[in-house]
Design an enzyme around this catalytic site. Sequence first.
Site, PDB file in Angstrom:
ATOM      1  N   GLU A 195     -36.383  -7.001 -22.628  1.00 43.50           N
ATOM      2  CA  GLU A 195     -37.725  -7.143 -22.722  1.00 43.50           C
ATOM      3  C   GLU A 195     -39.165  -6.458 -23.041  1.00 43.50           C
ATOM      4  O   GLU A 195     -39.706  -5.754 -24.259  1.00 43.50           O
ATOM      5  CB  GLU A 195     -38.599  -8.340 -22.102  1.00 43.50           C
ATOM      6  CG  GLU A 195     -37.771  -9.705 -22.777  1.00 43.50           C
ATOM      7  CD  GLU A 195     -38.781 -10.785 -21.650  1.00 43.50           C
ATOM      8  OE1 GLU A 195     -39.300 -12.152 -22.407  1.00 43.50           O
ATOM      9  OE2 GLU A 195     -39.278 -11.208 -20.552  1.00 43.50           O
ATOM     10  N   LYS A 246     -35.908  -9.531 -18.005  1.00 41.19           N
ATOM     11  CA  LYS A 246     -37.031  -8.923 -18.204  1.00 41.19           C
ATOM     12  C   LYS A 246     -36.579  -7.776 -18.942  1.00 41.19           C
ATOM     13  O   LYS A 246     -37.638  -6.662 -18.983  1.00 41.19           O
ATOM     14  CB  LYS A 246     -37.377  -8.647 -16.571  1.00 41.19           C
ATOM     15  CG  LYS A 246     -37.672  -9.588 -15.849  1.00 41.19           C
ATOM     16  CD  LYS A 246     -39.535 -10.598 -16.146  1.00 41.19           C
ATOM     17  CE  LYS A 246     -39.124 -11.401 -17.461  1.00 41.19           C
ATOM     18  NZ  LYS A 246     -38.879 -11.997 -17.672  1.00 41.19           N
ATOM     19  N   LYS A 290     -45.784 -14.692 -26.336  1.00 38.39           N
ATOM     20  CA  LYS A 290     -45.992 -15.343 -25.655  1.00 38.39           C
ATOM     21  C   LYS A 290     -45.858 -16.636 -25.656  1.00 38.39           C
ATOM     22  O   LYS A 290     -44.594 -17.165 -24.687  1.00 38.39           O
ATOM     23  CB  LYS A 290     -47.130 -14.851 -24.707  1.00 38.39           C
ATOM     24  CG  LYS A 290     -47.514 -15.949 -23.522  1.00 38.39           C
ATOM     25  CD  LYS A 290     -47.111 -14.711 -22.138  1.00 38.39           C
ATOM     26  CE  LYS A 290     -46.987 -15.700 -21.021  1.00 38.39           C
ATOM     27  NZ  LYS A 290     -45.760 -15.122 -20.075  1.00 38.39           N
ATOM     28  N   GLU A 331     -31.496 -13.606 -15.946  1.00 41.40           N
ATOM     29  CA  GLU A 331     -33.255 -13.291 -15.632  1.00 41.40           C
ATOM     30  C   GLU A 331     -33.562 -11.473 -14.948  1.00 41.40           C
ATOM     31  O   GLU A 331     -34.805 -10.764 -15.817  1.00 41.40           O
ATOM     32  CB  GLU A 331     -33.660 -13.847 -14.376  1.00 41.40           C
ATOM     33  CG  GLU A 331     -35.397 -13.989 -14.380  1.00 41.40           C
ATOM     34  CD  GLU A 331     -36.290 -13.795 -15.491  1.00 41.40           C
ATOM     35  OE1 GLU A 331     -35.466 -14.611 -16.947  1.00 41.40           O
ATOM     36  OE2 GLU A 331     -37.393 -13.741 -15.490  1.00 41.40           O
ATOM     37  N   ASN A 334     -53.411 -21.589 -36.928  1.00 40.74           N
ATOM     38  CA  ASN A 334     -52.844 -21.034 -36.194  1.00 40.74           C
ATOM     39  C   ASN A 334     -51.217 -22.801 -36.174  1.00 40.74           C
ATOM     40  O   ASN A 334     -51.719 -23.931 -36.389  1.00 40.74           O
ATOM     41  CB  ASN A 334     -53.298 -21.111 -34.835  1.00 40.74           C
ATOM     42  CG  ASN A 334     -51.388 -21.152 -33.448  1.00 40.74           C
ATOM     43  OD1 ASN A 334     -50.904 -20.665 -34.301  1.00 40.74           O
ATOM     44  ND2 ASN A 334     -52.073 -21.567 -32.201  1.00 40.74           N
ATOM     45  N   GLY A 335     -50.263 -22.022 -36.631  1.00 34.83           N
ATOM     46  CA  GLY A 335     -49.026 -23.283 -36.865  1.00 34.83           C
ATOM     47  C   GLY A 335     -48.976 -22.390 -38.731  1.00 34.83           C
ATOM     48  O   GLY A 335     -48.972 -21.922 -39.244  1.00 34.83           O
ATOM     49  N   HIS A 363     -11.695  -9.549 -16.960  1.00 30.40           N
ATOM     50  CA  HIS A 363     -11.656 -10.110 -18.253  1.00 30.40           C
ATOM     51  C   HIS A 363     -11.711  -9.086 -19.334  1.00 30.40           C
ATOM     52  O   HIS A 363     -11.512 -10.161 -20.529  1.00 30.40           O
ATOM     53  CB  HIS A 363     -11.842 -10.969 -17.849  1.00 30.40           C
ATOM     54  CG  HIS A 363     -10.500 -11.715 -16.287  1.00 30.40           C
ATOM     55  ND1 HIS A 363      -9.254 -12.196 -16.727  1.00 30.40           N
ATOM     56  CD2 HIS A 363     -11.318 -12.800 -15.566  1.00 30.40           C
ATOM     57  CE1 HIS A 363      -9.601 -12.716 -15.383  1.00 30.40           C
ATOM     58  NE2 HIS A 363      -9.894 -12.749 -15.022  1.00 30.40           N
ATOM     59  N   ARG A 401     -50.356 -13.091 -26.428  1.00 29.25           N
ATOM     60  CA  ARG A 401     -50.180 -14.605 -27.499  1.00 29.25           C
ATOM     61  C   ARG A 401     -49.325 -13.485 -28.339  1.00 29.25           C
ATOM     62  O   ARG A 401     -48.119 -14.342 -28.715  1.00 29.25           O
ATOM     63  CB  ARG A 401     -50.608 -15.780 -28.043  1.00 29.25           C
ATOM     64  CG  ARG A 401     -51.265 -16.191 -26.826  1.00 29.25           C
ATOM     65  CD  ARG A 401     -52.713 -16.551 -28.347  1.00 29.25           C
ATOM     66  NE  ARG A 401     -51.628 -18.583 -28.732  1.00 29.25           N
ATOM     67  CZ  ARG A 401     -51.862 -19.400 -27.444  1.00 29.25           C
ATOM     68  NH1 ARG A 401     -52.233 -19.643 -27.431  1.00 29.25           N
ATOM     69  NH2 ARG A 401     -51.565 -19.765 -29.091  1.00 29.25           N
ATOM     70  N   CYS A 416     -50.190 -16.867 -33.188  1.00 25.89           N
ATOM     71  CA  CYS A 416     -51.570 -16.894 -33.113  1.00 25.89           C
ATOM     72  C   CYS A 416     -52.341 -17.722 -32.756  1.00 25.89           C
ATOM     73  O   CYS A 416     -52.406 -18.204 -31.722  1.00 25.89           O
ATOM     74  CB  CYS A 416     -51.779 -17.059 -34.983  1.00 25.89           C
ATOM     75  SG  CYS A 416     -50.276 -17.052 -36.227  1.00 25.89           S
ATOM     76  N   TRP A 456     -49.733 -13.499 -35.917  1.00 28.19           N
ATOM     77  CA  TRP A 456     -48.077 -13.234 -35.109  1.00 28.19           C
ATOM     78  C   TRP A 456     -47.766 -13.704 -37.002  1.00 28.19           C
ATOM     79  O   TRP A 456     -47.527 -14.881 -37.295  1.00 28.19           O
ATOM     80  CB  TRP A 456     -47.990 -14.029 -34.693  1.00 28.19           C
ATOM     81  CG  TRP A 456     -46.559 -12.991 -33.971  1.00 28.19           C
ATOM     82  CD1 TRP A 456     -46.111 -12.238 -32.551  1.00 28.19           C
ATOM     83  CD2 TRP A 456     -45.512 -14.267 -34.269  1.00 28.19           C
ATOM     84  NE1 TRP A 456     -45.548 -12.389 -32.644  1.00 28.19           N
ATOM     85  CE2 TRP A 456     -44.243 -13.161 -33.719  1.00 28.19           C
ATOM     86  CE3 TRP A 456     -44.982 -14.961 -34.964  1.00 28.19           C
ATOM     87  CZ2 TRP A 456     -42.696 -12.868 -33.608  1.00 28.19           C
ATOM     88  CZ3 TRP A 456     -43.540 -15.445 -34.783  1.00 28.19           C
ATOM     89  CH2 TRP A 456     -41.950 -14.000 -33.949  1.00 28.19           C
TER      90      TRP A 456
HETATM   91  C1  F6R Z   1     -39.649 -14.430 -20.618  1.00 28.70           C
HETATM   92  C2  F6R Z   1     -40.165 -14.769 -21.415  1.00 28.70           C
HETATM   93  C3  F6R Z   1     -39.536 -16.167 -22.486  1.00 28.70           C
HETATM   94  C4  F6R Z   1     -39.862 -17.201 -21.930  1.00 28.70           C
HETATM   95  C5  F6R Z   1     -39.396 -18.690 -23.185  1.00 28.70           C
HETATM   96  C6  F6R Z   1     -40.288 -19.529 -22.924  1.00 28.70           C
HETATM   97  O1  F6R Z   1     -39.635 -12.975 -20.067  1.00 28.70           O
HETATM   98  O2  F6R Z   1     -41.078 -15.424 -21.175  1.00 28.70           O
HETATM   99  O3  F6R Z   1     -37.652 -16.296 -22.845  1.00 28.70           O
HETATM  100  O4  F6R Z   1     -39.425 -17.927 -21.293  1.00 28.70           O
HETATM  101  O5  F6R Z   1     -40.183 -18.135 -24.084  1.00 28.70           O
HETATM  102  O6  F6R Z   1     -41.257 -20.692 -22.442  1.00 28.70           O
HETATM  103  P1  F6R Z   1     -41.858 -20.808 -21.744  1.00 28.70           P
HETATM  104  O7  F6R Z   1     -41.934 -21.246 -20.975  1.00 28.70           O
HETATM  105  O8  F6R Z   1     -43.426 -21.142 -21.956  1.00 28.70           O
HETATM  106  O9  F6R Z   1     -41.753 -22.545 -22.934  1.00 28.70           O
END
Ligand code: F6R
Length: 599
Positions: free
Chosen positions: A479, A476, A594, A472, A98-99, A495, A27, A2, A74
């Site tokens: 997601e 990407k 985010k 990674e 927010n929380g 295996h 976010r 949020c 959210w």
């Molecule tokens: C993937 C992504 C997430 C963040 C994870 C940690 O693209 O963005 O996997 O890396 O949520 O977020 P932070 O770095 O903000 O703690």
Amino acid sequence: MCGIIGYIGNKNVTGVLIQGLKSLEYRGYDSSGIAIRNSKDLKIVKSVGKIVNLEEKVKNINGIYNVGIGHTRWATHGEVNEINCHPHNVNNVTLVHNGIIENFRELKRELEIIGYKFKSNTDSEVIAALIDSYNGDKYDALVYAQMKMRGSYALVIMFSDEKDCLYAMKKDSPLVVGIGKNENLVGSDVSIILPYTKKYIDIDDGEIVKITKNNVSVYNENGLISKNIQIANWSLDDAQKCGYEHFMLKEINDQKQLCIKLYDKFVSENNYSNEIPDISKYDNVDIVACGSAFFAASIGKYLIDNYICDGSIHVNVDVSSEYRYKKHFYNDKSLVIVLSQSGETADTLACLRMANSLNVDTLAIVNVPSSSIAKEAKMVMPMLAGPEIAVATTKGYFAQVLDLSLIVQKLAYVKGLISKNQKDELIRTFKRLNDIIDDLFNIDYSKIASKLFLKEHIYFIGRGLDYIVGLEASLKLKEISYIHSDVYQAGELKHGPIALINKNTPVFSIITNDEVMEKSLSNAIEAQSRGAKLYLLVTEEINVDNLKIEELICVPAVSDFYQSLINIIPFQFIAYEVAKMKGCDVDKPKNLAKSVTVE
Ligand code: F6R
């Protein structure tokens, strides 16, 4: 998750709130709403879905309003609908939150007994009733609510009978107050204030803020306190697309400039600067993070394991949600490193707090300077990536890997495990890094994407650092394009997972480590023999002339300390192009937020 905003000033508040909510979109949210007020009335407008839906609805508002609050929700408590959407109003109190309030059911029962009736399923409406239920001064009502609530909150509150001010308070959720001229703002992060001012105050847990058009007063249990006014070092451009089609594309491109920024910060007179933490006094290091940041942590572990080869350090990595529930035996030579772009990730913050409470030294590699993690860690190494708006991290991950690489380089040098010449060479490479990666930004990745965007399964294989890059790369792609992909250590394929390879299954083989090149190539060919279409990412030095390859990406060969930074860039572009071709919402993928502020 949020996002909240509040504004008081001379501007038409609706426009300010909508613009602010748009800058909080990154976010993650599923609905949004605003409450605005003038001397005559209070209007609340809510909408499910994108902010453009809310924008459409507020077009019908007539009259001038100069005070208001807004929210992107959210959903956590109650489904996504307008009733659960904020702002929530109970009699004299209207607020955004927010929380998560952990004891809201208990509070709700108590309030129901004294006659309150609730419309929504949210914990936030309970806070509004709780504040309203207090019979007395407004400030005391907020203190009362603080005492009764358990959990996390950043709140902006309007009282109907006090027209010219907003109140705000927080615990474990971010809150900043922007100081303007004849106007003030409050909200979840500095991105909301940038169009109006660069001056802001960081609010700490337990503080209560009263905001009028010309004044901001912050109180804690000692009464009125004076707070430092900070200057945001992020510009408005940093938080805008600047001509790019998506934030993600801009942020991938920002990585070139980021190399220069980090070089200027962390290299001084051709040496590692004091800004890079010296961790040579520790012999037991835990690196903890979530998601991509965890993969960055894994690269850090690989570099320590391979380059601090005198056995003087034992390094462990873990995802935060696991680490926080394990038993830890620290001593005075233990260090816990947490990695977080947002600085608010709930599990990572919990690990930091646990380590702090056990008196072990903590170091945060963090991007958002005003975040809880940046404030609470004993040592901080900044990432300097600027605002990262796209939900899927690119430049944030890049900065995390580079920061860790520099810590390990410095450590190896301090311990005499690399010579002065090697150190000089590493620093020279760092200086040229933006040039070294430049060609990777000029490749047409849409050709590769066009072969992938209709696929259902894609596999990545690699060894050592290349395996971690695969993790990674796969994340990407998942997601933002929603294509299923899996990653295996190349040697593990036979295996078990090789059973998944069918005719035309795309397999990306990442081979940038000379030492295991022959073996990795054999693994790729094993997959090809089962029908896989082979996509290779190799360094220019590796000869693949005799192989039948679907697509080949050649990257420059550099030291391990930088190789994984180079290798990830093509995969960021490929994920981006695939998602775009599939028509996905690149910057705001479904179900993701985010800043993951819940556990
Ligand atoms: C993937 C992504 C997430 C963040 C994870 C940690 O693209 O963005 O996997 O890396 O949520 O977020 P932070 O770095 O903000 O703690």
